[in-house]
Write a protein that holds these residues in place. Sequence first.
Motif, PDB file in Angstrom:
ATOM      1  N   THR A 139      19.561 -35.042  36.633  1.00  0.00           N
ATOM      2  CA  THR A 139      20.258 -33.786  36.876  1.00  0.00           C
ATOM      3  C   THR A 139      21.350 -34.023  37.903  1.00  0.00           C
ATOM      4  OG1 THR A 139      18.339 -32.409  36.353  1.00  0.00           O
ATOM      5  CG2 THR A 139      20.041 -31.429  37.753  1.00  0.00           C
ATOM      6  N   PHE A 140      22.586 -33.734  37.524  1.00  0.00           N
ATOM      7  CA  PHE A 140      23.714 -33.816  38.440  1.00  0.00           C
ATOM      8  C   PHE A 140      23.981 -32.422  38.989  1.00  0.00           C
ATOM      9  CE2 PHE A 140      24.177 -37.592  35.910  1.00  0.00           C
ATOM     10  CZ  PHE A 140      24.703 -38.537  36.784  1.00  0.00           C
ATOM     11  N   VAL A 141      23.954 -32.308  40.303  1.00  0.00           N
ATOM     12  CA  VAL A 141      24.185 -31.022  40.955  1.00  0.00           C
ATOM     13  C   VAL A 141      25.659 -30.958  41.350  1.00  0.00           C
ATOM     14  CG1 VAL A 141      23.499 -29.473  42.815  1.00  0.00           C
ATOM     15  CG2 VAL A 141      21.821 -31.055  41.816  1.00  0.00           C
ATOM     16  N   VAL A 142      26.383 -30.079  40.670  1.00  0.00           N
ATOM     17  CA  VAL A 142      27.814 -29.882  40.929  1.00  0.00           C
ATOM     18  C   VAL A 142      27.916 -28.809  42.006  1.00  0.00           C
ATOM     19  CG1 VAL A 142      30.033 -29.251  39.889  1.00  0.00           C
ATOM     20  CG2 VAL A 142      28.315 -30.508  38.547  1.00  0.00           C
ATOM     21  N   THR A 143      28.157 -29.216  43.252  1.00  0.00           N
ATOM     22  CA  THR A 143      27.932 -28.309  44.371  1.00  0.00           C
ATOM     23  C   THR A 143      29.054 -27.306  44.599  1.00  0.00           C
ATOM     24  OG1 THR A 143      28.862 -29.899  45.953  1.00  0.00           O
ATOM     25  CG2 THR A 143      26.476 -29.990  45.557  1.00  0.00           C
ATOM     26  N   GLY A 144      30.289 -27.685  44.353  1.00  0.00           N
ATOM     27  CA  GLY A 144      31.402 -26.821  44.716  1.00  0.00           C
ATOM     28  C   GLY A 144      31.655 -25.682  43.750  1.00  0.00           C
ATOM     29  N   GLU A 145      32.158 -24.563  44.268  1.00  0.00           N
ATOM     30  CA  GLU A 145      32.613 -23.432  43.461  1.00  0.00           C
ATOM     31  C   GLU A 145      31.559 -22.976  42.449  1.00  0.00           C
ATOM     32  OE1 GLU A 145      36.542 -24.007  41.811  1.00  0.00           O
ATOM     33  OE2 GLU A 145      37.087 -25.320  43.468  1.00  0.00           O
ATOM     34  N   ASP A 146      30.337 -22.826  42.907  1.00  0.00           N
ATOM     35  CA  ASP A 146      29.254 -22.349  42.034  1.00  0.00           C
ATOM     36  C   ASP A 146      29.107 -23.203  40.776  1.00  0.00           C
ATOM     37  OD1 ASP A 146      28.666 -20.160  43.750  1.00  0.00           O
ATOM     38  OD2 ASP A 146      30.306 -19.020  42.863  1.00  0.00           O
ATOM     39  N   GLY A 147      29.292 -24.497  40.951  1.00  0.00           N
ATOM     40  CA  GLY A 147      29.127 -25.411  39.828  1.00  0.00           C
ATOM     41  C   GLY A 147      30.371 -25.621  38.996  1.00  0.00           C
ATOM     42  N   GLN A 148      31.487 -24.997  39.387  1.00  0.00           N
ATOM     43  CA  GLN A 148      32.720 -25.094  38.604  1.00  0.00           C
ATOM     44  C   GLN A 148      33.756 -26.031  39.211  1.00  0.00           C
ATOM     45  OE1 GLN A 148      32.802 -23.465  35.579  1.00  0.00           O
ATOM     46  NE2 GLN A 148      30.677 -23.095  36.171  1.00  0.00           N
ATOM     47  N   ALA A 149      33.481 -26.614  40.365  1.00  0.00           N
ATOM     48  CA  ALA A 149      34.462 -27.469  41.035  1.00  0.00           C
ATOM     49  C   ALA A 149      34.755 -28.709  40.190  1.00  0.00           C
ATOM     50  CB  ALA A 149      33.950 -27.877  42.414  1.00  0.00           C
ATOM     51  N   ASP A 150      35.997 -28.838  39.743  1.00  0.00           N
ATOM     52  CA  ASP A 150      36.296 -29.915  38.799  1.00  0.00           C
ATOM     53  C   ASP A 150      36.235 -31.289  39.444  1.00  0.00           C
ATOM     54  OD1 ASP A 150      36.743 -30.522  36.100  1.00  0.00           O
ATOM     55  OD2 ASP A 150      38.859 -30.905  36.460  1.00  0.00           O
ATOM     56  N   GLU A 151      36.501 -31.372  40.769  1.00  0.00           N
ATOM     57  CA  GLU A 151      36.393 -32.689  41.406  1.00  0.00           C
ATOM     58  C   GLU A 151      34.948 -33.178  41.405  1.00  0.00           C
ATOM     59  OE1 GLU A 151      35.604 -29.840  44.765  1.00  0.00           O
ATOM     60  OE2 GLU A 151      36.907 -29.899  42.989  1.00  0.00           O
ATOM     61  N   ASP A 152      34.012 -32.255  41.585  1.00  0.00           N
ATOM     62  CA  ASP A 152      32.599 -32.635  41.580  1.00  0.00           C
ATOM     63  C   ASP A 152      32.106 -32.912  40.163  1.00  0.00           C
ATOM     64  OD1 ASP A 152      32.546 -32.326  44.324  1.00  0.00           O
ATOM     65  OD2 ASP A 152      31.726 -30.301  44.253  1.00  0.00           O
ATOM     66  N   LEU A 153      32.513 -32.071  39.212  1.00  0.00           N
ATOM     67  CA  LEU A 153      32.103 -32.282  37.830  1.00  0.00           C
ATOM     68  C   LEU A 153      32.681 -33.579  37.286  1.00  0.00           C
ATOM     69  CD1 LEU A 153      30.619 -31.304  35.329  1.00  0.00           C
ATOM     70  CD2 LEU A 153      32.654 -29.961  34.728  1.00  0.00           C
ATOM     71  N   ALA A 154      33.945 -33.851  37.598  1.00  0.00           N
ATOM     72  CA  ALA A 154      34.564 -35.092  37.127  1.00  0.00           C
ATOM     73  C   ALA A 154      33.825 -36.306  37.673  1.00  0.00           C
ATOM     74  CB  ALA A 154      36.035 -35.131  37.544  1.00  0.00           C
ATOM     75  N   CYS A 155      33.495 -36.269  38.947  1.00  0.00           N
ATOM     76  CA  CYS A 155      32.772 -37.387  39.555  1.00  0.00           C
ATOM     77  C   CYS A 155      31.387 -37.539  38.937  1.00  0.00           C
ATOM     78  CB  CYS A 155      32.668 -37.170  41.061  1.00  0.00           C
ATOM     79  SG  CYS A 155      31.885 -38.523  41.953  1.00  0.00           S
ATOM     80  N   ALA A 156      30.693 -36.423  38.734  1.00  0.00           N
ATOM     81  CA  ALA A 156      29.359 -36.454  38.132  1.00  0.00           C
ATOM     82  C   ALA A 156      29.419 -37.044  36.718  1.00  0.00           C
ATOM     83  CB  ALA A 156      28.769 -35.048  38.099  1.00  0.00           C
ATOM     84  N   GLN A 157      30.408 -36.615  35.940  1.00  0.00           N
ATOM     85  CA  GLN A 157      30.535 -37.121  34.569  1.00  0.00           C
ATOM     86  C   GLN A 157      30.873 -38.605  34.562  1.00  0.00           C
ATOM     87  OE1 GLN A 157      33.463 -34.303  33.202  1.00  0.00           O
ATOM     88  NE2 GLN A 157      31.911 -32.938  32.316  1.00  0.00           N
ATOM     89  N   TYR A 158      31.697 -39.024  35.494  1.00  0.00           N
ATOM     90  CA  TYR A 158      32.033 -40.449  35.582  1.00  0.00           C
ATOM     91  C   TYR A 158      30.799 -41.277  35.929  1.00  0.00           C
ATOM     92  CZ  TYR A 158      33.972 -44.837  37.250  1.00  0.00           C
ATOM     93  OH  TYR A 158      34.224 -46.175  37.440  1.00  0.00           O
ATOM     94  N   ILE A 159      30.040 -40.850  36.926  1.00  0.00           N
ATOM     95  CA  ILE A 159      28.831 -41.585  37.305  1.00  0.00           C
ATOM     96  C   ILE A 159      27.837 -41.617  36.144  1.00  0.00           C
ATOM     97  CG2 ILE A 159      26.800 -41.571  38.824  1.00  0.00           C
ATOM     98  CD1 ILE A 159      28.638 -40.426  41.018  1.00  0.00           C
ATOM     99  N   ALA A 160      27.705 -40.493  35.441  1.00  0.00           N
ATOM    100  CA  ALA A 160      26.782 -40.431  34.308  1.00  0.00           C
ATOM    101  C   ALA A 160      27.160 -41.458  33.243  1.00  0.00           C
ATOM    102  CB  ALA A 160      26.775 -39.026  33.716  1.00  0.00           C
ATOM    103  N   ARG A 161      28.435 -41.589  32.969  1.00  0.00           N
ATOM    104  CA  ARG A 161      28.870 -42.578  31.976  1.00  0.00           C
ATOM    105  C   ARG A 161      28.642 -44.001  32.474  1.00  0.00           C
ATOM    106  NH1 ARG A 161      34.358 -40.734  28.798  1.00  0.00           N
ATOM    107  NH2 ARG A 161      33.780 -38.558  28.421  1.00  0.00           N
ATOM    108  N   ARG A 162      28.995 -44.249  33.737  1.00  0.00           N
ATOM    109  CA  ARG A 162      28.823 -45.584  34.272  1.00  0.00           C
ATOM    110  C   ARG A 162      27.346 -45.979  34.337  1.00  0.00           C
ATOM    111  NH1 ARG A 162      30.439 -49.051  33.622  1.00  0.00           N
ATOM    112  NH2 ARG A 162      30.288 -50.219  35.584  1.00  0.00           N
ATOM    113  N   ALA A 163      26.477 -45.021  34.465  1.00  0.00           N
ATOM    114  CA  ALA A 163      25.044 -45.320  34.556  1.00  0.00           C
ATOM    115  C   ALA A 163      24.486 -45.880  33.256  1.00  0.00           C
ATOM    116  CB  ALA A 163      24.267 -44.073  34.964  1.00  0.00           C
ATOM    117  N   THR A 164      25.234 -45.736  32.159  1.00  0.00           N
ATOM    118  CA  THR A 164      24.772 -46.251  30.870  1.00  0.00           C
ATOM    119  C   THR A 164      25.515 -47.522  30.462  1.00  0.00           C
ATOM    120  OG1 THR A 164      26.362 -44.909  29.613  1.00  0.00           O
ATOM    121  CG2 THR A 164      24.214 -43.921  30.103  1.00  0.00           C
ATOM    122  N   GLU A 165      26.392 -48.006  31.342  1.00  0.00           N
ATOM    123  CA  GLU A 165      27.205 -49.171  31.022  1.00  0.00           C
ATOM    124  C   GLU A 165      26.875 -50.327  31.958  1.00  0.00           C
ATOM    125  OE1 GLU A 165      31.099 -46.567  29.625  1.00  0.00           O
ATOM    126  OE2 GLU A 165      30.983 -47.361  31.663  1.00  0.00           O
TER     127      GLU A 165
END
Length: 243
Positions: A139-165
């Motif tokens: 579970t990636f917790v996107v902390t900023g802007e009630d879960g809508q902060a794009d800098e946090d979501l972008a980072c979470a999505q990047y880490i999620a992808r890298r975790a499978t590579e």
Amino acid sequence: MDDARFLGIAELTETETPSVAVVVDVMRAFTVAAWAFAQGAEKIVLAESLDEALALKARHPDWVALKDGPLAPGFDTVNSPGLLRSIDLGGRTVVQKTTAGTVGALAVKEAQLVLCAGFVVAEATARLLRTRRSADGVTFVVTGEDGQADEDLACAQYIARRATETGTETEPGTDAAEFLRRAAESRAAAELAQGVRQGVHADDVALCLELDRFPFAMVATLEDSLMVLRPQRIVHPHQDGRP
């Protein structure tokens, strides 16, 4: 990572406690935390409130207390990587209270594994997930802007992808450029650059967008009822262990 979930802090109350949680705050809590460790801090206590941070500081005068916004009585510094990078924290304990990052970490304090992350520790975080991934997913917790902060979501999505590579020379893996671009164009980046937020250094945005600046992940665990963050160095299998 097909089994990854991306949730705001409020959404966590509607789900079961995750087994593995990655709490992302790019601008600026966990970029600041990483810089604190780089400056020699031994550990970071994530405070529930400003009052708790001040109470901990009162009991431990040698601890370094920091918060969002402008400097306030009782606190030593603010939540700015640009300002923190000039402070010697060798062997010190830092008490951190922020608007979103520390709140998100405390919201998942019962999870089996809690990692706090930003772009500066993205690859180390992904490597740790690869070695300790739960069968129940992450579970990636996107902390900023009630879960809508794009800098946090972008980072979470990047880490999620890298975790499978693997990220080897033959498989370079996901390019971070698009994720970093989204973060650079986020509302938080604009507010920091335009001086909307207080307690800001001119280099803060650039420092928050430094990919893999540090070779450690940051693991938060409960220690004597306090949520304590510590660095965990992750050595790439193709590296010799040098910084």
